[in-house]
Write an enzyme that holds these catalytic residues in place. Structure first.
Site, mmCIF file in Angstrom:
data_model
loop_
_atom_site.group_PDB
_atom_site.id
_atom_site.type_symbol
_atom_site.label_atom_id
_atom_site.label_comp_id
_atom_site.label_asym_id
_atom_site.label_seq_id
_atom_site.Cartn_x
_atom_site.Cartn_y
_atom_site.Cartn_z
ATOM 1 N N ASN A 178 39.283 79.664 35.907
ATOM 2 C CA ASN A 178 38.993 79.469 34.488
ATOM 3 C C ASN A 178 38.984 77.962 34.239
ATOM 4 O OD1 ASN A 178 38.923 79.301 31.723
ATOM 5 N ND2 ASN A 178 40.929 80.269 31.387
ATOM 6 N N LYS A 210 38.216 76.396 31.662
ATOM 7 C CA LYS A 210 38.554 76.030 30.272
ATOM 8 C C LYS A 210 37.525 75.021 29.744
ATOM 9 C CE LYS A 210 43.257 77.369 31.240
ATOM 10 N NZ LYS A 210 44.676 77.235 30.977
ATOM 11 N N HIS A 247 42.383 85.312 26.070
ATOM 12 C CA HIS A 247 43.220 84.285 26.704
ATOM 13 C C HIS A 247 44.235 83.777 25.679
ATOM 14 C CE1 HIS A 247 44.520 80.603 28.646
ATOM 15 N NE2 HIS A 247 44.082 81.137 29.779
ATOM 16 N N GLU A 283 45.215 80.934 24.982
ATOM 17 C CA GLU A 283 44.782 79.751 24.220
ATOM 18 C C GLU A 283 43.905 80.172 23.042
ATOM 19 O OE1 GLU A 283 43.326 77.652 27.656
ATOM 20 O OE2 GLU A 283 45.404 77.377 28.300
ATOM 21 N N GLU A 298 49.460 86.525 32.279
ATOM 22 C CA GLU A 298 49.645 85.070 32.299
ATOM 23 C C GLU A 298 50.791 84.699 31.358
ATOM 24 O OE1 GLU A 298 45.764 82.886 33.514
ATOM 25 O OE2 GLU A 298 45.714 83.181 31.358
ATOM 26 N N SER A 307 49.882 78.419 36.602
ATOM 27 C CA SER A 307 50.255 77.434 37.617
ATOM 28 C C SER A 307 50.132 77.952 39.053
ATOM 29 C CB SER A 307 51.676 76.898 37.359
ATOM 30 O OG SER A 307 51.708 76.190 36.126
#
Ligand code: 13P
Length: 255
Positions: free
Chosen positions: A9, A11, A99, A101, A171, A217
């Site tokens: 991803n 982003k 997601h 975010e 996640e 991570s």
């Protein structure tokens, strides 16, 4: 048999020119990877999808194209949005939905994620649905209730045959971009819980076929320990997917 899936991803990183270079490097690094063993997905920003589609087609890279989001209507007066049909026309296979975010920064709700999941399937895309708890929810031991709520909401009213092909990425938000990862045992426990929950919703057969990923991570150094857990079928990789050597090492570490 669930085929391992490693998705990058990107982003909001990489212009279409930078994206071109990155995908060429990844394509060369992974030229020998067997797509029957591991499916490698790249999810660039919308502006680079067409460029990468062309490269994948022309150079026959064994890479699969994903998008990072889509809108929940087919077409119309939705300034600034992109539809599932537009992605499908670019040979996009996967679309990341929900997601953290987007949920946290852009206020995306569970209902919107659910509507997008259904819309993605209608257009022939495979949703890659994200869930995960915040740091404070983690500290308060609310991980299971949080992911349970998010997954149930995302899959509400989705047909079992569609659920079977959907992908869920767990996640933990506190692990995203922080260098902290869930331990393999903790990630396994939460992901196994998600699988058992999906089994309660649509049956063990569907849940057993579905691919569940870990994200947060993931690096070349920790990928193998995470991916060797029995319920973890791959990874959704952020920062480490922006460097060809590191991303390719993750893929090689799990094959
Ligand atoms: P990092 O790998 O940078 O922690 O990001 C994970 C992520 O959010 C992937 O969707």
């Amino acid at each position: 048999m669930r085929i391992t899936l490693i998705a990058g991803n990107w982003k909001m990183n990489k212009s279409h020119l930078e994206a071109m270079r990155l995908v060429q490097e990844i394509g060369h690094e992974l030229a020998d990877v067997n797509p029957q063993k591991v499916e490698v997905v790249v999810c660039p920003p919308f502006t680079a999808l067409r460029t990468i589609q062309t490269l994948i087609d022309a150079d026959r890279y064994e890479l699969v194209l994903g998008a990072q989001n889509m809108y929940l209507a087919e077409e119309g007066a939705f300034t600034g949005e992109i539809s599932a049909g537009m992605l499908k026309a670019l040979n996009v296979t996967y679309v990341v939905l929900g997601h953290s975010e987007r949920r946290e920064i852009l206020g995306e709700s569970d209902d919107e994620v659910n509507a997008k999941v259904k819309m993605a399937f209608e257009a022939g895309l495979t949703p890659l649905i994200c869930c995960g708890e915040t740091e404070s929810e983690h500290a308060a031991e609310q991980t299971r209730s949080k992911v349970e709520h998010q997954v149930q909401a995302a899959l509400a009213g989705v047909r079992p045959d569609q659920v079977r092909s959907a992908v869920i990425a767990y996640e933990p938000i506190w692990a995203i971009g922080t260098g902290q990862t869930a331990t393999p045992a903790d990630a396994q426990a939460t992901i196994a819980y998600i699988r058992s929950m999906v089994a309660d919703m649509v049956g063990p057969d569907v849940a057993g076929a579905m691919r569940l990923l870990y994200g947060g991570s993931v690096k070349a150094g920790n990928a193998k320990a995470l991916m060797s857990q029995s319920d973890i079928d791959g990874a959704l990789v952020g920062g480490a997917s922006l460097e060809a050597a590191e991303f390719s090492s993750i893929v090689k570490a799990v094959t």
